[in-house]
Motif scaffolding. Structure first.
Motif, PDB file in Angstrom:
ATOM      1  N   GLY B  30     -16.133 -10.014 103.064  1.00 20.85           N
ATOM      2  CA  GLY B  30     -14.716 -10.095 102.712  1.00 20.85           C
ATOM      3  C   GLY B  30     -14.151 -11.484 102.882  1.00 20.85           C
ATOM      4  N   TRP B  32     -15.446 -14.156 101.864  1.00 20.07           N
ATOM      5  CA  TRP B  32     -15.587 -14.810 100.562  1.00 20.07           C
ATOM      6  C   TRP B  32     -14.751 -14.128  99.498  1.00 20.07           C
ATOM      7  CZ3 TRP B  32     -17.553 -19.423 100.463  1.00 20.07           C
ATOM      8  CH2 TRP B  32     -18.381 -19.805 101.534  1.00 20.07           C
ATOM      9  N   SER B  33     -14.856 -12.790  99.431  1.00 21.83           N
ATOM     10  CA  SER B  33     -14.206 -12.112  98.304  1.00 21.83           C
ATOM     11  C   SER B  33     -12.692 -12.062  98.471  1.00 21.83           C
ATOM     12  CB  SER B  33     -14.778 -10.710  98.126  1.00 21.83           C
ATOM     13  OG  SER B  33     -14.586  -9.958  99.291  1.00 21.83           O
ATOM     14  N   ASP B  34     -12.195 -11.829  99.696  1.00 24.89           N
ATOM     15  CA  ASP B  34     -10.742 -11.730  99.871  1.00 24.89           C
ATOM     16  C   ASP B  34     -10.128 -13.074 100.251  1.00 24.89           C
ATOM     17  OD1 ASP B  34     -11.362  -9.088  99.579  1.00 24.89           O
ATOM     18  OD2 ASP B  34     -11.250  -8.640 101.706  1.00 24.89           O
ATOM     19  N   VAL B  37     -11.672 -16.645  97.706  1.00 25.94           N
ATOM     20  CA  VAL B  37     -11.269 -16.501  96.308  1.00 25.94           C
ATOM     21  C   VAL B  37      -9.755 -16.567  96.171  1.00 25.94           C
ATOM     22  CG1 VAL B  37     -11.181 -14.902  94.369  1.00 25.94           C
ATOM     23  CG2 VAL B  37     -13.317 -15.251  95.579  1.00 25.94           C
ATOM     24  N   LEU B  40      -8.696 -20.080  96.392  1.00 24.79           N
ATOM     25  CA  LEU B  40      -9.054 -20.728  95.129  1.00 24.79           C
ATOM     26  C   LEU B  40      -8.027 -20.427  94.046  1.00 24.79           C
ATOM     27  CD1 LEU B  40     -11.629 -22.367  94.573  1.00 24.79           C
ATOM     28  CD2 LEU B  40     -12.519 -20.381  93.383  1.00 24.79           C
ATOM     29  N   TRP B  41      -7.670 -19.141  93.943  1.00 28.15           N
ATOM     30  CA  TRP B  41      -6.646 -18.723  92.987  1.00 28.15           C
ATOM     31  C   TRP B  41      -5.356 -19.476  93.235  1.00 28.15           C
ATOM     32  CZ3 TRP B  41      -5.945 -16.643  88.526  1.00 28.15           C
ATOM     33  CH2 TRP B  41      -6.797 -15.657  88.040  1.00 28.15           C
ATOM     34  N   ILE B  44      -5.875 -23.155  92.106  1.00 21.48           N
ATOM     35  CA  ILE B  44      -6.109 -23.370  90.675  1.00 21.48           C
ATOM     36  C   ILE B  44      -4.840 -23.104  89.875  1.00 21.48           C
ATOM     37  CG2 ILE B  44      -7.237 -22.311  88.684  1.00 21.48           C
ATOM     38  CD1 ILE B  44      -9.792 -22.566  89.967  1.00 21.48           C
ATOM     39  N   ALA B  47      -2.548 -25.792  88.309  1.00 18.55           N
ATOM     40  CA  ALA B  47      -2.903 -26.569  87.115  1.00 18.55           C
ATOM     41  C   ALA B  47      -1.759 -26.719  86.114  1.00 18.55           C
ATOM     42  CB  ALA B  47      -4.138 -25.978  86.456  1.00 18.55           C
ATOM     43  N   ASN B 184      -2.642   0.391  89.311  1.00 19.19           N
ATOM     44  CA  ASN B 184      -2.702  -0.951  88.734  1.00 19.19           C
ATOM     45  C   ASN B 184      -1.339  -1.635  88.719  1.00 19.19           C
ATOM     46  OD1 ASN B 184      -1.575   0.574  86.770  1.00 19.19           O
ATOM     47  ND2 ASN B 184      -3.145   0.192  85.223  1.00 19.19           N
ATOM     48  N   THR B 187      -1.490  -4.600  90.663  1.00 20.20           N
ATOM     49  CA  THR B 187      -2.097  -5.731  89.960  1.00 20.20           C
ATOM     50  C   THR B 187      -1.064  -6.405  89.066  1.00 20.20           C
ATOM     51  OG1 THR B 187      -4.017  -4.307  89.832  1.00 20.20           O
ATOM     52  CG2 THR B 187      -4.161  -6.414  88.721  1.00 20.20           C
ATOM     53  N   LEU B 188      -0.246  -5.562  88.437  1.00 19.18           N
ATOM     54  CA  LEU B 188       0.821  -6.097  87.592  1.00 19.18           C
ATOM     55  C   LEU B 188       1.725  -6.996  88.425  1.00 19.18           C
ATOM     56  CD1 LEU B 188       2.634  -6.243  85.104  1.00 19.18           C
ATOM     57  CD2 LEU B 188       3.677  -4.112  85.820  1.00 19.18           C
ATOM     58  N   THR B 191       0.305 -10.299  89.034  1.00 20.16           N
ATOM     59  CA  THR B 191       0.466 -11.184  87.881  1.00 20.16           C
ATOM     60  C   THR B 191       1.871 -11.769  87.840  1.00 20.16           C
ATOM     61  OG1 THR B 191      -0.973  -9.646  86.727  1.00 20.16           O
ATOM     62  CG2 THR B 191       0.092 -11.326  85.413  1.00 20.16           C
ATOM     63  N   ASP B 194       3.011 -14.776  89.869  1.00 21.22           N
ATOM     64  CA  ASP B 194       2.748 -16.138  89.411  1.00 21.22           C
ATOM     65  C   ASP B 194       4.028 -16.845  88.948  1.00 21.22           C
ATOM     66  OD1 ASP B 194       0.227 -17.019  89.878  1.00 21.22           O
ATOM     67  OD2 ASP B 194      -0.651 -16.022  88.158  1.00 21.22           O
TER      68      ASP B 194
END
Lengths: 272, 267
Positions: B30, B32-34, B37, B40-41, B44, B47, B184, B187-188, B191, B194
């Motif tokens: 976790g 690495w994955s949680d 990452v 990183l998100w 990134i 940008a 989901n 997840t929305l 998004t 952002d």
């Protein structure tokens, strides 16, 4: 069994899978609507870039109207090339659900191709009104006026769809060895957002990064079909990028096949 | 004074956090994955801001390093969301879908507290720590030393932003009693979050109203950053607090109504 009978049976199976996918999409339409909304990121980017262009004039070749056209096109291309096989595959391999699919007389990846494709019509039905509202509010979209280039758009979309599916399948197959393969796809998606033209039109990238991005599979997934549709490419460029895209398609399909073949042997070794 | 109910709620949250932390240390994948990452998100995603700065000296009046303060604030909020809010929501929605919410309802504590502490993914907080560090570094580069008043104001608005974040989560939970495959929706929201990377001043028209009051990203990231930069007045703080409180009340009412309509697994 004659060859013709086999073909007819295959078509019947594919048709049944398509109907299954369509029924699933219709049954969980609220869920699908939310998935469509999660890909509205280009519309978010639209609001930002159009706002910046409105406040201080065009950025590069993009004024407010160009940003609107670009990101609405990006939103629609994203809908048309969408698939989610990486999450399904990862889960099915991790939980052993794949064994059930393996027993069926259809290749599991074909099963995924059909269910993913079957959701496209409903996706479009949900996404189009949103795109139309944005376009009407912003005053229309100018697409390419070159019929020959417009004729290439379907090819570019099909290429984008296959590329997306095959990459997801290849990464999903890593779950045969590594439980959290979807994590790798998240890293892939990070790069996609920046390099594909999803958050920023590729030609605005600084430091010659746009040249690099254009050669990458990310741009082949999204930026290329969008720029082709909007008429940003000359005929020679369009053909070059189409060839490049289909080159990536071939590579990704080969990778997916390789990963699947190797992975299945590893899966069998579990005693599944 | 802390009421008995509040302190027991805090106790539950603390115990749940300890358990999750132990589990997270057990399953180090976790990290690495949680953790990595999400960092990183977070980075990134800068940008588009960098591209905008490549063409313009500032974005809506924010210079490059001021935008980095904002990005740091965003990463703190985003880390809290992915580590504390989202996992609990996903877990609770699963309980609602399967009918196993019954087991939570039987326990002698506020069901909402039990839902909001149902699961944590502590590695996600790595993004918050990196974000906090980014804020400090950016302030040092800018040569800005926030006064005690500025820090206090930023803190108040930040807490209001987190309250608003939780209120939106509770609303999503209330909706999921009706539409069962809505996991989901978290997840929305990820998004949509952002949007919070950008200064609220970039938005105009209806979007500005939405992001100030309905989904108050302005309160979550822009205003704490403004507070640290000494640009937030008392009126702004009061509006932020009021917005969050109204959202919280609406969410609580929606939750109570939704819970009443819950028919459990067996009925």
């Amino acid at each position: 069994m004659s060859g013709g009978g086999g073909l007819r049976r295959r078509l019947a199976v594919l048709g049944a899978l398509g109907r299954l996918g369509l029924a699933e999409a219709a049954a969980y339409r609220a869920s699908l609507a939310v998935w469509v909304l999660t890909t509205t990121f280009p519309l978010i980017a639209l609001a930002l870039w159009a706002g910046i262009a409105r406040a201080g004039g065009p950025i590069g070749a993009y004024g407010e109207a160009e940003f609107v056209a670009y990101f609405v096109a990006a939103f629609l291309v994203r809908q048309l090339t969408a698939s989610w096989v990486v999450w399904d595959l990862e889960r099915q391999i991790r939980l052993g659900e794949l064994s059930v699919l393996l027993l069926r007389p259809v290749h599991p990846l074909v099963h995924h191709v059909m269910t993913n494709l079957a959701a496209l019509p409903l996706r479009l039905v949900l996404a189009l009104p949103l795109a139309i509202v944005v376009l009407v509010a912003a005053g229309g979209i100018g697409v390419s006026t070159e019929p020959a280039l417009l004729a290439l758009v379907p090819l570019a979309l099909v290429g984008g769809w296959i590329l997306n599916f095959a990459i997801q399948a290849a990464i999903g197959c890593l779950a045969f060895w590594w439980q959290r393969s979807a994590t790798l796809f998240e890293i892939w998606t990070c790069l996609f957002v920046v390099l594909s033209g999803y958050a920023v039109p590729t030609s605005l990238l600084p430091l010659g990064l746009d040249e690099v991005a254009r050669l990458s599979p990310f741009h082949a997934l999204l930026g290329f079909p969008v720029e082709l549709l909007l008429g940003h490419l000359s005929p020679a460029e369009a053909l070059d990028f189409l060839a490049l895209q289909w080159g990536w398609v071939i590579v990704s399909v080969a990778l997916a096949r390789f990963a699947w073949g190797r992975g299945l042997r590893a899966y069998g070794a579990y005693g599944a | 004074m802390l009421s008995a109910g509040t302190s027991s709620s805090l106790g539950i949250a603390g115990a749940q956090l300890r358990l999750s932390a132990l589990a997270a240390l057990e399953y180090r994948v976790g990290f690495w994955s949680d953790g990595v990452v999400s960092v990183l998100w977070g980075l990134i995603g800068v940008a588009p801001l960098l591209v905008a700065l490549d063409h313009r000296p500032d974005v809506a009046g924010w210079s490059a390093w001021e935008l980095m303060v904002l990005t740091g604030c965003f990463m703190v909020v985003s880390g809290i969301y992915s580590a504390l809010v989202q996992p609990a929501l996903v877990k609770s929605m699963e309980h609602i879908r399967r009918g196993t919410l019954d087991f939570l309802l039987l326990r002698p504590a506020d069901p909402l507290v039990l839902c909001l502490t149902a699961e944590f993914m502590p590695w996600g907080l790595l993004e918050s720590f990196v974000g906090g560090a980014l804020v400090v570094v950016s302030l040092v580069v800018l040569g800005v030393a926030p006064s005690v008043g500025d820090l206090g104001g930023a803190l108040v608005v930040f807490v209001a932003g987190i309250v608003a974040l939780y209120a939106l989560g509770i609303l999503a939970l209330a909706v999921s009693f009706r539409a069962l495959r809505l996991h989901n929706i978290t997840t929305l929201f990820e998004t949509l979050l952002d949007f919070a990377r950008w200064p609220a001043g970039v938005f105009t028209g209806p979007l500005k109203a939405i992001f100030t009051f309905l989904i108050p990203f302005a309160v979550m990231t822009t205003q704490p950053a403004q507070g640290l930069l000494g640009r937030l007045d008392a009126g702004g703080i009061a509006t932020a607090v009021a917005t969050s409180l109204v959202l919280l009340i609406v969410a609580r009412v929606a939750w109570v109504r939704a819970l009443r309509s819950y028919t459990s697994a067996s009925s």
